[in-house]
Write a protein that holds these residues in place. Sequence first.
Motif, PDB file in Angstrom:
ATOM      1  N   ARG A 209      90.910   8.912  66.773  1.00  0.00           N
ATOM      2  CA  ARG A 209      90.738   8.947  68.219  1.00  0.00           C
ATOM      3  C   ARG A 209      89.605   9.910  68.588  1.00  0.00           C
ATOM      4  O   ARG A 209      89.316  10.865  67.871  1.00  0.00           O
ATOM      5  CB  ARG A 209      92.011   9.441  68.893  1.00  0.00           C
ATOM      6  N   GLY A 210      89.011   9.656  69.751  1.00  0.00           N
ATOM      7  CA  GLY A 210      88.055  10.628  70.260  1.00  0.00           C
ATOM      8  C   GLY A 210      88.718  11.966  70.528  1.00  0.00           C
ATOM      9  O   GLY A 210      88.108  13.018  70.367  1.00  0.00           O
ATOM     10  N   GLY A 211      89.990  11.928  70.911  1.00  0.00           N
ATOM     11  CA  GLY A 211      90.724  13.162  71.138  1.00  0.00           C
ATOM     12  C   GLY A 211      91.953  12.929  71.988  1.00  0.00           C
ATOM     13  O   GLY A 211      92.353  11.784  72.256  1.00  0.00           O
ATOM     14  N   TYR A 212      92.542  14.042  72.431  1.00  0.00           N
ATOM     15  CA  TYR A 212      93.766  14.004  73.236  1.00  0.00           C
ATOM     16  C   TYR A 212      93.701  15.052  74.345  1.00  0.00           C
ATOM     17  O   TYR A 212      93.150  16.144  74.149  1.00  0.00           O
ATOM     18  CB  TYR A 212      94.997  14.323  72.373  1.00  0.00           C
ATOM     19  N   TRP A 213      94.290  14.693  75.478  1.00  0.00           N
ATOM     20  CA  TRP A 213      94.616  15.677  76.509  1.00  0.00           C
ATOM     21  C   TRP A 213      96.060  16.095  76.242  1.00  0.00           C
ATOM     22  O   TRP A 213      96.997  15.301  76.441  1.00  0.00           O
ATOM     23  CB  TRP A 213      94.485  15.061  77.894  1.00  0.00           C
ATOM     24  N   PRO A 214      96.298  17.300  75.782  1.00  0.00           N
ATOM     25  CA  PRO A 214      97.646  17.664  75.315  1.00  0.00           C
ATOM     26  C   PRO A 214      98.603  18.109  76.412  1.00  0.00           C
ATOM     27  O   PRO A 214      99.661  18.665  76.107  1.00  0.00           O
ATOM     28  CB  PRO A 214      97.356  18.810  74.345  1.00  0.00           C
ATOM     29  N   ASP A 215      98.248  17.845  77.676  1.00  0.00           N
ATOM     30  CA  ASP A 215      99.141  18.260  78.760  1.00  0.00           C
ATOM     31  C   ASP A 215     100.229  17.229  79.040  1.00  0.00           C
ATOM     32  O   ASP A 215     100.975  17.356  80.004  1.00  0.00           O
ATOM     33  CB  ASP A 215      98.340  18.544  80.034  1.00  0.00           C
ATOM     34  N   LYS A 216     100.312  16.194  78.211  1.00  0.00           N
ATOM     35  CA  LYS A 216     101.370  15.196  78.313  1.00  0.00           C
ATOM     36  C   LYS A 216     102.347  15.383  77.151  1.00  0.00           C
ATOM     37  O   LYS A 216     102.025  16.036  76.158  1.00  0.00           O
ATOM     38  CB  LYS A 216     100.775  13.786  78.283  1.00  0.00           C
ATOM     39  N   PRO A 217     103.540  14.807  77.235  1.00  0.00           N
ATOM     40  CA  PRO A 217     104.535  15.007  76.167  1.00  0.00           C
ATOM     41  C   PRO A 217     104.042  14.512  74.810  1.00  0.00           C
ATOM     42  O   PRO A 217     103.169  13.649  74.709  1.00  0.00           O
ATOM     43  CB  PRO A 217     105.735  14.189  76.657  1.00  0.00           C
ATOM     44  N   GLY A 218     104.642  15.059  73.772  1.00  0.00           N
ATOM     45  CA  GLY A 218     104.310  14.658  72.413  1.00  0.00           C
ATOM     46  C   GLY A 218     102.909  15.091  72.026  1.00  0.00           C
ATOM     47  O   GLY A 218     102.510  16.237  72.252  1.00  0.00           O
ATOM     48  N   LYS A 219     102.143  14.170  71.464  1.00  0.00           N
ATOM     49  CA  LYS A 219     100.776  14.482  71.056  1.00  0.00           C
ATOM     50  C   LYS A 219      99.848  14.655  72.248  1.00  0.00           C
ATOM     51  O   LYS A 219      98.765  15.224  72.125  1.00  0.00           O
ATOM     52  CB  LYS A 219     100.237  13.371  70.148  1.00  0.00           C
ATOM     53  N   GLY A 220     100.270  14.149  73.405  1.00  0.00           N
ATOM     54  CA  GLY A 220      99.423  14.188  74.577  1.00  0.00           C
ATOM     55  C   GLY A 220      98.898  12.805  74.913  1.00  0.00           C
ATOM     56  O   GLY A 220      99.319  11.796  74.342  1.00  0.00           O
TER      57      GLY A 220
END
Length: 474
Positions: A209-220
Amino acid sequence: MNRRTFLTTATLTAAASATAHAHAGAAPAAAGARTGAGRAPLRTWFEATHRSLDAMTTDFGLTTDKMDVSGTGAPVLSAQTSPTNIGCGLWTTVAAAGLGVIGSDTLHRRLSRTVAAVERLERAHGFWFNWYDAHDGSLLTAWPETGDPVRPFLSSVDNAWLVTGLMIAADADPSLRPRVARLLKDADWSYFYTPYDPADPVAGPGQLRGGYWPDKPGKGEPTGHHYGALNTEPRMASYLGIADGSLPPEHYWHIFRTLLPGMGQEQEPEGAWVTVDGVRVWQGHYTHRGRKLVPTWGGSMFEALMVPLFVPEPEWSPRSWGTTHHRYVRGQIDHGLKEAGYGYWGFSPANIPDGGYSEYGVDALGMQEEGYTSKGVVTPHASFLALPYEPAAAVANLTALDRDFGAYDDRYGFRDSVDTATGRVSDFVLALDQGMVAAALAQQLRPGLLQRPFRTGGFRSRVRPLLAKERFSI
């Protein structure tokens, strides 16, 4: 602007001759031309580039994103920094010590300061966020220049360049190895990886993946895209994960050399299906000006050539990676000198000379249907990336950019970009681009200086065998 004064009359004459040959489409220079291209200007260019990155590093220990050098007084540093910028500062410091520009005490002091700063940065899932305040290390939630909100993001490729810098720092200063090891122990690249699903390869492509916004549950919340093009800079993250065992080796074969035939892309590819390590691989290629090569995504120089500053792709895969890299450089040269007729070449994302940032490249060298275009804007870092493949042409191009536009500043090296149509030279130097310049010069002046961590361990046992098996259809 201060003008370059270090080139002797003889060197200028040689560079002018090289420029004439480049415009005439001369044959590629031999690898031994490194010395003929002039080691004295390369070292002087390195020293100025190192000064810029040293000036861009705050008392806190982090290298800022960019620096305004347009005035005659002290340069103006940006507030923000990223993991990539920090990595650039680390490897430039190591290069400076390896080339004798700074001593061992200065090396240790600077690296220790930066490692201490990195230890204090807020992280998530073992990785670093995309933007921090370079002056105190705080996580940015508002953009310093505009006040616009910034949603903290974990980028796979930006983390790759910080990890690269940390590995180089630990290799250069053994006293830092335990601290760097603690920083990296939780950096598990499988966090960004979507395993391959043969039943649904679109949803499960076996890519990062290009990345994640981690402000969501789990991995983000993930980005909507994966990094699917092999000949792009995110492959550094792939190599790091394969080397440390957090990514399976077959991940390498699931990344596209070109998109598949019939898919929307810049050019309908030629090639063949092959099976490698049990993975069915489309070994596609493009043809540009009669040369077969593996395209990048957008057509820029850094996509193709930043990674081999550290991972010796041309050495481990001369027939495939070595060949496509050289042809890619020739494609950039021919675009600037023959197709567009600018008289100069070297196209890669950079500062817009009039302000801002844009992606520049050669559209025909990228897969994206509406890829990066050159627009007459040349960035010096692209020529430095070409040094291992076309050393005389690269030095000639850089010399011409200074001679004709005043693109070189004795204090801090080459400005970030030049509009060859208007003559406008950027007011800025950017940490990413200066970091590439420094690494490229280090590789020319002392080959392998920054590559030691990427020639041993998992790189030697896991990555090198993959590259040895690579058979591009070129």
